[in-house]
Structures are given as structure tokens and as C-alpha cells.
Write an enzyme that holds these catalytic residues in place. Structure first.
Site, PDB file in Angstrom:
ATOM      1  N   GLU A 189      -2.502   8.913   0.307  1.00 54.67           N
ATOM      2  CA  GLU A 189      -1.381   7.965   0.257  1.00 54.67           C
ATOM      3  C   GLU A 189      -0.291   8.480  -0.696  1.00 54.67           C
ATOM      4  O   GLU A 189       0.900   8.440  -0.384  1.00 54.67           O
ATOM      5  CB  GLU A 189      -1.911   6.609  -0.233  1.00 54.67           C
TER       6      GLU A 189
ATOM      7  N   ASP B 274       6.312  -1.026  -4.659  1.00 52.56           N
ATOM      8  CA  ASP B 274       5.839  -2.265  -5.273  1.00 52.56           C
ATOM      9  C   ASP B 274       5.992  -2.366  -6.791  1.00 52.56           C
ATOM     10  O   ASP B 274       6.617  -3.271  -7.309  1.00 52.56           O
ATOM     11  CB  ASP B 274       4.359  -2.487  -4.943  1.00 52.56           C
TER      12      ASP B 274
HETATM   13  C1  DGY Z   1      -0.051  -3.720  -0.960  1.00 51.27           C
HETATM   14  O1  DGY Z   1      -0.763  -4.658  -0.636  1.00 51.27           O
HETATM   15  O2  DGY Z   1      -0.339  -2.923  -1.854  1.00 51.27           O
HETATM   16  C2  DGY Z   1       1.156  -3.447  -0.214  1.00 51.27           C
HETATM   17  O3  DGY Z   1       1.949  -2.477  -0.776  1.00 51.27           O
HETATM   18  C3  DGY Z   1       1.939  -4.667   0.137  1.00 51.27           C
HETATM   19  O4  DGY Z   1       2.775  -4.291   1.173  1.00 51.27           O
END
Ligand code: DGY
Length: 455
Positions: free
Chosen positions: A421, A165
Site C-alpha cells: 500500500e 487521511d
Molecule cells: C481507511 O479506512 O483507512 C480509509 O482510508 C478510509 O477511506
């Protein structure tokens, strides 16, 4: 019970905790739905314990597939209010609510790995025949809708599609996207330290893009023409390329096996019970298209080679500029086996140096980059599913020592810090969500299927 047995037991427990009846959420609250590439990787984690459950993971994912072949990045199987943006913001009018973008297409590579490791080969082949039309249509969707001009390089429309992201690779291109013009309330930073998550500047633009897709009525042509964010993402392109090669092989195996008996019609069901159907002739024709598209990428990937940095980089399609920052996305080129021998050797050297720069590796952004932050999501922390892909890529290219080192250091990191994560590359501490499915699934794959890493 020895250390390895303990690690296996606790990883299997993570998957059971996150099981929502046929599909696995990445982690509770922070990501309470079914995510595309998370779920694909997680399916592998179920294989040893429960093969039918592993196949079911994929069946559930395919329930969200659109009639145009797209497998969305999130399937909102049920209502949960701990996540933003939910289905109302995405505005997709389908019986099974979904987002309107996809995610790295690792799914077919996982299906091939599942087939190769299945004890129940009859079940595996039955399942694969059932899902082949869905998988083939998913790959055709990538090539037709995301590369309508046959360049060999698909485009991505949102940093969330990359799965990486807030990678600095998107900074400049995302800054050219306007911010959304209405107030919204994030929920991720109620759950996780804001220092470990993307900033407001990025979220404002993530949400603008979500709204842009909705306002464009999800019209593929209009979005291709007008989207203010268009990226040749080397991570997406590499994962798709490898998955297409894997899918071609799976199709060929199934076709050869059924050569005598003849393949009857194959049908998969997607969202709104849409049926994807092939007979043998149609499957062969689609297979030819996939082979041509695969070759086109192979021919044109050199366009993403950046001589000064000695690496494949992502490129902004709108400006033609390279994202001149080294991230683990660039190392995924090894997974696709891109490049000539000299380029591969340069990637090998880069990878060896990168591994030596931090006490824990691989940092998602190169530690020398000015944007590097050891704890913030994709700007520095270690993601073990990426380590897993890069290690298998290194192995496939013959860089065995580096592959082994990534694997053993990742497992040690998980053993000491639990199934997080992602991990801070300065101190190894877990960041983001805990009890995380793909971290558990990747550990299980490393521990239970060592031979699979060598294919
Ligand atoms: C989030 O909401 O952080 C996700 O990575 C979107 O897929």
C-alpha cells in the site's frame, strides 16, 4: 522471462486476486469494498489484459452514485465484517450501501487515458457515451455543492475525502472537531501495526464527522453551513481541476464525432436506478458550465499560493489559516498545471530538493517537517499512485528529468519490496496492506503505456 515481464505478470496477478466479480478491492480484509479513487486507478491496470473488465470496474463504481451526482468514497457491494466503520455507522439509506463523502475525482482523467489507450475504440466510445451523464453530474456536484458561493475553490468535509487521511496538513483543523462520544472498536489495527496507521485522536474525530453527516440528514446546505471541518484541500482541487479539463476534452471529442449523426439521448444509471439523462443540447449546456467553473478555479487558485513556503497549500476555510506543512498534496498542483512560470519553477526546485532528502522518495510529508514519521500512513511513507500523478504533472510542465527519476525509482522500489500500500522512505520496506491494487495498476501503466506518461 525477463524482470519486466515478471513484474507485469505479478501485477496482473494482484488485480485478479483482488477481483470481486466486476470490481476490485484495494486489498483483502483491510479494505474489502470498492473505493472510489482506488478503483478508478485500478481500472487502468485491467486495460491490457481485459478491456471490457476495465470498463466494468467503472460501471460498478457508478452503481453507487447518488441522485445528486456524488460518487461516494466507498461502495459496500456486499457485507464483510473486517472493516470499521461499515454501512450501519454511515447510515446511508440506499439500495447499494455507500458512505456519504467522496474522494479525489481522478475518475474522468482515468477515463480519458483509457479511451486513448483502448484497442477496441468502438467499445470505448460506447462505454463513454453511456457514462458521460454520470461523469458530468459528478463534476457538477463538486462545483455546485462544494462551492455554492462560486469561489473557484471547492471544500472538503473529511480527511478521508482527501484520501490522505492523517496528513499533518489536517492536524490543526481536525483538532478543532469534537471527539465522538461513544465507544467504538477499530479493526484496522488488528490487521496492521498501529505505528503504520492513524492514531486514536484522529479516529475519534473521523467518526464524529461521519455521525455529523448522518445527523444532518446528508443535507448539503446544512452541512455546508455547519460542518466543523471545512478545507480547501490543494490535492482535491488539483485533481478535480485536471479531471474537469480531461472530461471537457472527452465530451468535445464525442460531440464532434457525432456531429453528423446527431447524439441521441444518453443515460447513465446510478444508485436506486436513478437515471442521469442528457440530450445533445443539455450536454452542451453542461459543458459550458464546466468550462466556466474550470476557468473560475484557474482565476482564483493564486489564493492558495503561500509565498513564504513557495508552494500551493491547503487552507482551513473556517479560520482562513494555511496548513503550513509541505505534503505531496502541494505537489499535485503540478498535475493541474497550476501557477505561472515562476511558481512552477519554484515547485520544480522544491521537488528536486525533496527527492534528494531520503534514500527512497517521495515522502508524503516533507522530511524536514516536525510531524514527519517515515512509516506512518500519510505522515512520511511513499505512495506510488501519488508519485505517478506527480511524475505525469512534472512531465506536463517540462520537468522531464525529475519525472523519469520518480518513475524509475518507484518501479525499483516495487520490484524490491512488492506491491504494498505504501513504503517506508528510510528503508524502502512495504507498509500497510500487501497485494495492493493501485500499486499494481500504476506499475502496469508505467510499464505498458510509457507514451501515456508524456501527454
Ligand atoms: C481507511 O479506512 O483507512 C480509509 O482510508 C478510509 O477511506
Amino acid at each position: 522471462m525477463n524482470e519486466i515481464e515478471k513484474l507485469i505478470g505479478s501485477a496482473q496477478k494482484v488485480l485478479k486476486t483482488n477481483d470481486r466479480g466486476g470490481y476490485t478491492i484495494p486489498t483483502d480484509e483491510l479494505y474489502p469494498f470498492q473505493w472510489n479513487w482506488d478503483s478508478a486507478i485500478t481500472a487502468l491496470g485491467w486495460m491490457k489484459d481485459d478491456e471490457p473488465r476495465a470498463w466494468q470496474e467503472i460501471e460498478m463504481l457508478l452503481k453507487g452514485q447518488w441522485a445528486n451526482g456524488m460518487i461516494p468514497h466507498i461502495i459496500f457491494h456486499e457485507e464483510v465484517d473486517s472493516y470499521f466503520p461499515g454501512p450501519d455507522v454511515w447510515g446511508v439509506d440506499q439500495p447499494t450501501k455507500t458512505t456519504s463523502i467522496s474522494q479525489p475525482a481522478v475518475l474522468s482523467s482515468v477515463v480519458k487515458m483509457m479511451l486513448e489507450s483502448a484497442n477496441d475504440q468502438t467499445l470505448a466510445k460506447q462505454q463513454i457515451k453511456h457514462m458521460l451523464p454520470a461523469l458530468v453530474n459528478y463534476h457538477l456536484w463538486w462545483y455546485n455543492e462544494r462551492d455554492p458561493e462560486n469561489t473557484g475553490l471547492v471544500v472538503s468535509y473529511h480527511p478521508w475525502e482527501s484520501g490522505m487521511d492523517n496528513s499533518p496538513a489536517w492536524d490543526k483543523s481536525l483538532a478543532a472537531v469534537p471527539p465522538v462520544d461513544w465507544e467504538y472498536k477499530r479493526k484496522d489495527t488488528d490487521l496492521i501495526d498501529a505505528d503504520e496507521r492513524p492514531k486514536a485522536f484522529e479516529y475519534d474525530r473521523y467518526i464524529y464527522l461521519v455521525e455529523f453527516f448522518k445527523k444532518s440528514n446528508f443535507d448539503a446546505k446544512a452541512i455546508y453551513k455547519n460542518c466543523p471541518y471545512k478545507m480547501h484541500d490543494i490535492g482535491i482541487i488539483s485533481i478535480l481541476h485536471k479531471a474537469t479539463a480531461d472530461l471537457i476534452q472527452v465530451c468535445q471529442n464525442i460531440l464532434e464525432e457525432d456531429a453528423q449523426s446527431g447524439i441521441d439521448t444518453m443515460t447513465s444509471k446510478g444508485n436506486a436506478n436513478h437515471e442521469f439523462t442528457f440530450n445533445r443540447t443539455e450536454l452542451l449546456a453542461n459543458l459550458d458550465t464546466l468550462k466556466q467553473r474550470h476557468q473560475l478555479t484557474q482565476n482564483n487558485i493564486h489564493q492558495l499560493w503561500h509565498e513564504p513556503l513557495n508552494a500551493f497549500l491547503s487552507q482551513d476555510v473556517l479560520t482562513g489559516e494555511f496548513s503550513e506543512v509541505l505534503t505531496t498534496g502541494t505537489l499535485l498542483a503540478l498535475w493541474a498545471e497550476f501557477g505561472d512560470d515562476e511558481q512552477k519553477e519554484k515547485m520544480h526546485t522544491l521537488l528536486q530538493q525533496w527527492l534528494s532528502l531520503k534514500p527512497y522518495s517521495l515522502s508524503s510529508t516533507h522530511p524536514h517537517a516536525k510531524e514527519f514519521e517515515p512509516q506512518r500512513y500519510w505522515r512520511g511513507p511513499i505512495w506510488v499512485h501519488i508519485n505517478w500523478l506527480i511524475a505525469m504533472g512534472a512531465q506536463a510542465n517540462g520537468f522531464t528529468e525529475v519525472a523519469e527519476s520518480i518513475k524509475s525509482s518507484s518501479l525499483a522500489l516495487i520490484k524490491d519490496n512488492d506491491y504494498y500500500e505504501y513504503f517506508n522512505c528510510d528503508n524502502g520496506l512495504g507498509c500497510g496492506g500487501g497485494t495492493f491494487s493501485w500499486t499494481a495498476a500504476v506499475s502496469l501503466h508505467w510499464l505498458l503505456y510509457p507514451e501515456a506518461q508524456k501527454k
